[in-house]
Design a protein around this motif. Structure first.
Motif, PDB file in Angstrom:
ATOM      1  N   LEU A   5      12.689  -1.436   8.511  1.00 48.77           N
ATOM      2  CA  LEU A   5      11.496  -0.395   8.849  1.00 48.77           C
ATOM      3  C   LEU A   5      10.324  -1.071   7.959  1.00 48.77           C
ATOM      4  O   LEU A   5      10.349  -1.140   6.853  1.00 48.77           O
ATOM      5  CB  LEU A   5      11.789   0.790   8.000  1.00 48.77           C
ATOM      6  N   VAL A   6       9.270  -1.200   8.560  1.00 49.06           N
ATOM      7  CA  VAL A   6       7.815  -1.537   8.113  1.00 49.06           C
ATOM      8  C   VAL A   6       6.891  -0.379   8.079  1.00 49.06           C
ATOM      9  O   VAL A   6       6.715   0.540   9.017  1.00 49.06           O
ATOM     10  CB  VAL A   6       7.185  -2.644   8.818  1.00 49.06           C
ATOM     11  N   ASN A  24      -1.670   5.039   9.309  1.00 52.76           N
ATOM     12  CA  ASN A  24      -0.558   5.540   8.511  1.00 52.76           C
ATOM     13  C   ASN A  24       0.583   5.415   9.374  1.00 52.76           C
ATOM     14  O   ASN A  24       1.291   6.235   9.685  1.00 52.76           O
ATOM     15  CB  ASN A  24      -0.831   6.958   8.171  1.00 52.76           C
ATOM     16  N   ALA A  25       0.869   4.269  10.076  1.00 47.45           N
ATOM     17  CA  ALA A  25       1.989   4.138  10.953  1.00 47.45           C
ATOM     18  C   ALA A  25       3.145   3.415  10.520  1.00 47.45           C
ATOM     19  O   ALA A  25       3.098   3.045   9.416  1.00 47.45           O
ATOM     20  CB  ALA A  25       1.458   3.581  12.345  1.00 47.45           C
ATOM     21  N   ALA A  26       4.292   3.157  11.176  1.00 46.22           N
ATOM     22  CA  ALA A  26       5.429   2.469  10.843  1.00 46.22           C
ATOM     23  C   ALA A  26       5.976   1.857  12.075  1.00 46.22           C
ATOM     24  O   ALA A  26       5.533   2.331  13.317  1.00 46.22           O
ATOM     25  CB  ALA A  26       6.451   3.468  10.328  1.00 46.22           C
ATOM     26  N   ASP A  55       7.419  -1.669   2.323  1.00 42.89           N
ATOM     27  CA  ASP A  55       6.432  -0.974   2.202  1.00 42.89           C
ATOM     28  C   ASP A  55       5.332  -1.680   1.986  1.00 42.89           C
ATOM     29  O   ASP A  55       4.965  -2.384   1.094  1.00 42.89           O
ATOM     30  CB  ASP A  55       6.896  -0.147   0.834  1.00 42.89           C
ATOM     31  N   LEU A  56       4.252  -1.506   3.030  1.00 45.88           N
ATOM     32  CA  LEU A  56       2.954  -2.127   2.797  1.00 45.88           C
ATOM     33  C   LEU A  56       1.769  -1.154   2.163  1.00 45.88           C
ATOM     34  O   LEU A  56       0.627  -1.862   2.071  1.00 45.88           O
ATOM     35  CB  LEU A  56       2.399  -2.530   4.413  1.00 45.88           C
ATOM     36  N   ASP A 419      -0.292 -12.501   5.522  1.00 44.57           N
ATOM     37  CA  ASP A 419       0.452 -12.181   4.145  1.00 44.57           C
ATOM     38  C   ASP A 419       1.767 -12.184   4.680  1.00 44.57           C
ATOM     39  O   ASP A 419       2.675 -12.372   3.799  1.00 44.57           O
ATOM     40  CB  ASP A 419       0.054 -11.243   3.400  1.00 44.57           C
ATOM     41  N   TYR A 420       2.311 -11.619   5.836  1.00 46.73           N
ATOM     42  CA  TYR A 420       3.565 -11.304   6.186  1.00 46.73           C
ATOM     43  C   TYR A 420       3.510 -11.894   7.493  1.00 46.73           C
ATOM     44  O   TYR A 420       2.647 -11.571   8.519  1.00 46.73           O
ATOM     45  CB  TYR A 420       4.067 -10.236   6.092  1.00 46.73           C
TER      46      TYR A 420
END
Length: 456
Positions: A5-6, A24-26, A55-56, A419-420
């Motif tokens: 889960l991101v 504000n998404a995932a 968790d970003l 960054d990722y």
């Protein structure tokens, strides 16, 4: 199957059919696929449980991994060679051919990992590479092994040269191969490595190098061989500069686009690199047949080849993707910077600030590249798509003052790296660091090999 889960994504750029940009998404990933795109998360209880959570913290923009449609990984060993710094395409090639004759299997392996590392850090998750020289003990297998270890989704192009100087071609005779040998090895590679399944990590392309280094017969026979296997595509260089066009006219009596048509190299399973000097008639043929183009702006500037008319191509429906090209003609492999350059050059070419938008360039860099490579499983973030995505921290000096439109800022501003990065659901960049290789050791080895090659 493991889940990821991101969450707390500032902006999620989906590149889906509606081009949704979600705040504000995932993202929920299961194994190597995206299972769920979640928008406007109100409370933590709205989120599903997962084996791993990233968790970003509301500070990152997430978008599909970028797609690189043209490269020559081995050239990362011969950047900025003094004698080739101020040459056009043909002079540049003739200067570097003797150095490339020193390439070994180890050099192929190390240069491939180095090029892939540079690409991955700049946001690329899928790349096509065009290896067309096989001196000494070099094979395409060395490159495939290197990329499998670093973890990038890979389209490996079995390039070739068969017409040397003694036959009127550009490369030295010492670097060309017999055509029966080329075709035999091409078939071996397809049968050994090509995976046409959805979400596959390795696919093979057949890629005779250029009109000035292979025969029309090899072009035709390569096309026939590729088309006898599902999902094997065709790739070459075309209309890169005026000398390229002049060679085609003097040797074949045809403009490059017409030559490509004469040997069966138009179609939805074909893409050509550069196409800087493609005629309007050829662009129309590309559009009608679905033939793709790899746009390589930095290399074209470096070699003074010109500026490809990508606005015209896109307007007519030609599939267009980005390519960083070889690191000896670009001298770099930063794909997000290549996107910015393409954006700026399109405006310069037409002297028109409306020629192309930042979001249109992001489309070319993602779903455009996916289409060029014949893939419908990468380039966008939606359920069922491959879990290839990147995250860029918005809290950096280059983006200060630009958060009123963070999506456009990725192109207008100068982003150096991500960054990722997740490729096929696996984290390959974590807080700016590659997780799959020892980069300092790789750089040291590449420098050692490069010095030995040039000194010889």
């Amino acid at each position: 199957m493991p889940t990821l889960l991101v969450k707390n994504i500032h902006t999620l750029v989906t590149m889906d059919a509606d081009r949704c940009e979600l705040q504000n998404a995932a993202l929920l990933v299961r194994d190597h696929r995206i299972e769920q795109v979640i928008e406007q998360v109100a409370t933590p209880s709205d989120l599903p449980e997962a084996d791993q959570v990233l968790d970003l913290q509301g500070k990152h923009i997430v978008l599909p991994g970028l797609v690189n449609t043209h490269h020559h990984f081995y050239q990362s060993l011969t950047r900025v060679v003094p004698a080739a710094q101020n040459c056009d395409l043909f002079q540049w090639l003739q200067t570097l051919y003797p150095i490339w004759e020193q390439l070994t299997a180890e050099g192929v392996y190390v240069s491939a990992q180095l090029a892939a590392a540079e690409l991955i850090l700049s946001g690329c998750t899928t790349a096509s590479d065009h290896l067309y020289i096989y001196p000494n003990d070099c094979t395409l297998d060395d490159e495939i092994r290197a990329i499998q270890e670093i973890g990038m989704r890979f389209h490996a192009s079995r390039g070739s040269m068969s017409v040397g100087e003694s036959q009127g071609g550009l490369p030295p005779d010492s670097l060309v191969e017999p055509e029966p040998q080329i075709l035999k090895d091409s078939q071996r590679l397809i049968e050994q490595y090509h995976d046409n399944s959805r979400h596959s990590l390795v696919r093979i392309t057949l890629a005779p190098c250029s009109p000035f280094s292979v025969s029309p017969d090899l072009m035709r026979e390569s096309a026939a061989l590729a088309r006898s296997y599902p999902g094997v595509r065709l790739h070459t260089h075309l209309a890169e500069n005026r000398s390229d066009v002049d060679y085609s006219l003097s040797t074949f009596g045809l403009e490059p686009g017409d030559y490509a048509e004469s040997v069966g190299w138009l179609g939805a399973d074909v893409w050509h690199a550069h196409c800087v000097q493609l005629t309007d008639a050829a662009i129309a043929k590309f559009a009608r047949t679905g033939t793709g183009v790899a746009h390589c702006p930095c290399s074209n500037m470096r070699l003074a080849s010109g500026i490809a008319p990508i606005r015209k191509m896109c307007a007519q429906g030609v599939p267009v993707g980005l390519g960083v090209d070889g690191s000896a003609s670009n001298d770099g492999g930063n794909l997000i910077q290549e996107a910015r350059t393409a954006f700026l050059l399109a405006r310069v070419r037409d002297c028109d600030a409306t020629a192309i938008t930042a979001r249109q360039i992001l489309e070319i860099a993602t779903i455009g590249g996916a289409k060029v490579l014949g893939r419908d499983d990468i380039g966008s973030l939606a359920p069922g798509m491959a879990a290839d995505f990147i995250a860029i921290n918005l809290d950096r000096p280059q983006l200060a003052g630009a958060l009123h439109d963070p999506v456009a800022a990725l192109i207008f501003c100068q982003i150096d790296q991500v960054d990722y990065s997740f490729i096929n659901g696996k984290k390959v960049v974590d807080r700016g660091q590659l997780t799959t290789i020892d980069l300092p050791r790789l750089v040291e080895k590449a420098n050692q090999i490069a010095i030995e090659m040039v000194n010889k």
